[in-house]
Design an enzyme around this catalytic site. Sequence first.
Site, PDB file in Angstrom:
ATOM      1  N   GLY A  13     -12.987 -35.675  33.051  1.00 48.24           N
ATOM      2  CA  GLY A  13     -13.883 -36.589  33.744  1.00 48.24           C
ATOM      3  C   GLY A  13     -13.319 -37.133  35.045  1.00 48.24           C
ATOM      4  O   GLY A  13     -14.050 -37.303  36.034  1.00 48.24           O
ATOM      5  N   ASN A  14     -12.002 -37.387  35.078  1.00 46.96           N
ATOM      6  CA  ASN A  14     -11.410 -38.006  36.273  1.00 46.96           C
ATOM      7  C   ASN A  14     -11.386 -37.070  37.482  1.00 46.96           C
ATOM      8  O   ASN A  14     -11.175 -37.508  38.602  1.00 46.96           O
ATOM      9  CB  ASN A  14     -10.011 -38.542  35.971  1.00 46.96           C
ATOM     10  CG  ASN A  14      -9.030 -37.451  35.592  1.00 46.96           C
ATOM     11  OD1 ASN A  14      -9.368 -36.550  34.837  1.00 46.96           O
ATOM     12  ND2 ASN A  14      -7.832 -37.519  36.121  1.00 46.96           N
ATOM     13  N   LYS A 215     -16.333 -30.697  25.554  1.00 45.08           N
ATOM     14  CA  LYS A 215     -16.023 -29.788  26.659  1.00 45.08           C
ATOM     15  C   LYS A 215     -14.685 -29.067  26.463  1.00 45.08           C
ATOM     16  O   LYS A 215     -14.499 -27.948  26.952  1.00 45.08           O
ATOM     17  CB  LYS A 215     -16.055 -30.524  28.006  1.00 45.08           C
ATOM     18  CG  LYS A 215     -14.824 -31.351  28.348  1.00 45.08           C
ATOM     19  CD  LYS A 215     -14.045 -30.743  29.500  1.00 45.08           C
ATOM     20  CE  LYS A 215     -12.687 -31.353  29.762  1.00 45.08           C
ATOM     21  NZ  LYS A 215     -12.147 -32.462  29.109  1.00 45.08           N
TER      22      LYS A 215
HETATM   23  P1  ADP Z   1     -10.865 -36.158  29.863  1.00 51.56           P
HETATM   24  O1  ADP Z   1     -11.975 -36.780  30.632  1.00 51.56           O
HETATM   25  O2  ADP Z   1      -9.878 -35.460  30.747  1.00 51.56           O
HETATM   26  O3  ADP Z   1     -11.336 -35.315  28.708  1.00 51.56           O
HETATM   27  P2  ADP Z   1      -9.985 -38.114  27.847  1.00 51.56           P
HETATM   28  O4  ADP Z   1     -10.016 -39.574  28.131  1.00 51.56           O
HETATM   29  O5  ADP Z   1     -11.001 -37.561  26.928  1.00 51.56           O
HETATM   30  O6  ADP Z   1     -10.008 -37.391  29.265  1.00 51.56           O
HETATM   31  O7  ADP Z   1      -8.546 -37.707  27.264  1.00 51.56           O
HETATM   32  C1  ADP Z   1      -7.336 -38.087  27.939  1.00 51.56           C
HETATM   33  C2  ADP Z   1      -6.756 -39.358  27.307  1.00 51.56           C
HETATM   34  O8  ADP Z   1      -6.212 -39.074  26.020  1.00 51.56           O
HETATM   35  C3  ADP Z   1      -5.585 -39.969  28.035  1.00 51.56           C
HETATM   36  O9  ADP Z   1      -5.997 -40.797  29.091  1.00 51.56           O
HETATM   37  C4  ADP Z   1      -4.855 -40.743  26.915  1.00 51.56           C
HETATM   38  O10 ADP Z   1      -5.161 -42.125  27.011  1.00 51.56           O
HETATM   39  C5  ADP Z   1      -5.462 -40.216  25.617  1.00 51.56           C
HETATM   40  N1  ADP Z   1      -4.513 -39.838  24.568  1.00 51.56           N
HETATM   41  C6  ADP Z   1      -4.749 -40.027  23.237  1.00 51.56           C
HETATM   42  N2  ADP Z   1      -3.738 -39.589  22.503  1.00 51.56           N
HETATM   43  C7  ADP Z   1      -2.797 -39.100  23.365  1.00 51.56           C
HETATM   44  C8  ADP Z   1      -1.522 -38.478  23.188  1.00 51.56           C
HETATM   45  N3  ADP Z   1      -1.017 -38.287  21.986  1.00 51.56           N
HETATM   46  N4  ADP Z   1      -0.829 -38.110  24.293  1.00 51.56           N
HETATM   47  C9  ADP Z   1      -1.362 -38.289  25.518  1.00 51.56           C
HETATM   48  N5  ADP Z   1      -2.573 -38.869  25.755  1.00 51.56           N
HETATM   49  C10 ADP Z   1      -3.299 -39.263  24.686  1.00 51.56           C
HETATM   50 MG    MG Z   2     -12.495 -36.053  27.021  1.00 50.35          MG
END
Ligand code: ADP
Ligand code: MG
Length: 314
Positions: A13-14, A215
């Site tokens: 998403g970012n 996704k």
């Molecule tokens: P995207 O939009 O890229 O799918 P998400 O927010 O769904 O992003 O997933 C990324 C997030 O996963 C990170 O910002 C982090 O806060 C979280 N996260 C949860 N568990 C972990 C982990 N074990 N190691 C790293 N990040 C983690």
């Molecule tokens: Mg995600």
Amino acid sequence: MTADKTIVIALGGNAILQPGQKGTAEEQLGNVESTADQIAELISRGYRVVVTHGNGPQVGAILIQQEAGHEQVPPMPLDVCGAQSQGQIGYMLQQSLGKMLAQRSIERPVVTVVTQMVVSPRDPAFENPTKPVGPFYTEDYARQRMQSANETWIEDAGRGWRKVVPSPDPIRIVERDAIISLVRSGAIVIANGGGGIPVIERNGYYEGVEAVIDKDLGSECLGRDVNADILMILTDVGQVALNYRRPDQRDLATVTLAEITQYQQEGHFKAGSMGPKVEACRRFVDRAGEAAVIASLEHAVDAVEGRSGTRITR
Ligand code: ADP
Ligand code: MG
């Protein structure tokens, strides 16, 4: 690692919308440009690249527009909104990738494929909708919709009521052969946005269903379907961690299939964020992919070449 490889790049998403932004077209295009710069760099180094992306905030905005405008124009169902979001994000990627390739004097067609993903009508997810979509409403409105439209609604963390839809497991991409032909012809393909539009097969035809596909799991299907060597999932953290956000957090650089499976079972990766990314990588490597990488958006080039991110191998 040599450059003669196919990489499926999944943008989080970012890559399209940063936290705190409103989501104007200018903001989204600006974010997509810096991502496109990284992708163009990989292309200039000889990698064959197929791009996929999330669509949560975009499809959410489209659903709000349907709702707000429903007295003037008929609202479109969720699958059609998913197709709209693939088109709009794909267009922005086409523009920005086109620009970044032109800056490197690389002449390659960039094309977006509206992509359908087959799911099973018997997937247990259909009995248990969990994924919130669209705007927040009052409890009264939610109860009315649950009765009249046979929908499932939930109270979402004190912010109001939201419709929830199933999130079935992706099985295969309907447009697989077309995507492979395009890749072989030298095109940079953007496909399976938002995990793909969920469809079920009926007598050889496909029908859209009210559901969303994760996704990350969708990107694994795409990787397998185009025979990618590498699946790279780009997000907002640099590495996958054990004991995430605890004093004993440990970031992972390289892990084997056996190790990552054990860490999954120990519950290190949160459902809905890191969980599906790790599962997608595990499936990809398990089904004969060479490597899967989870890395931050800014380090895509380093991550492919093993200098950044978390790399999962057999
Ligand atoms: P995207 O939009 O890229 O799918 P998400 O927010 O769904 O992003 O997933 C990324 C997030 O996963 C990170 O910002 C982090 O806060 C979280 N996260 C949860 N568990 C972990 C982990 N074990 N190691 C790293 N990040 C983690
Ligand atoms: Mg995600």
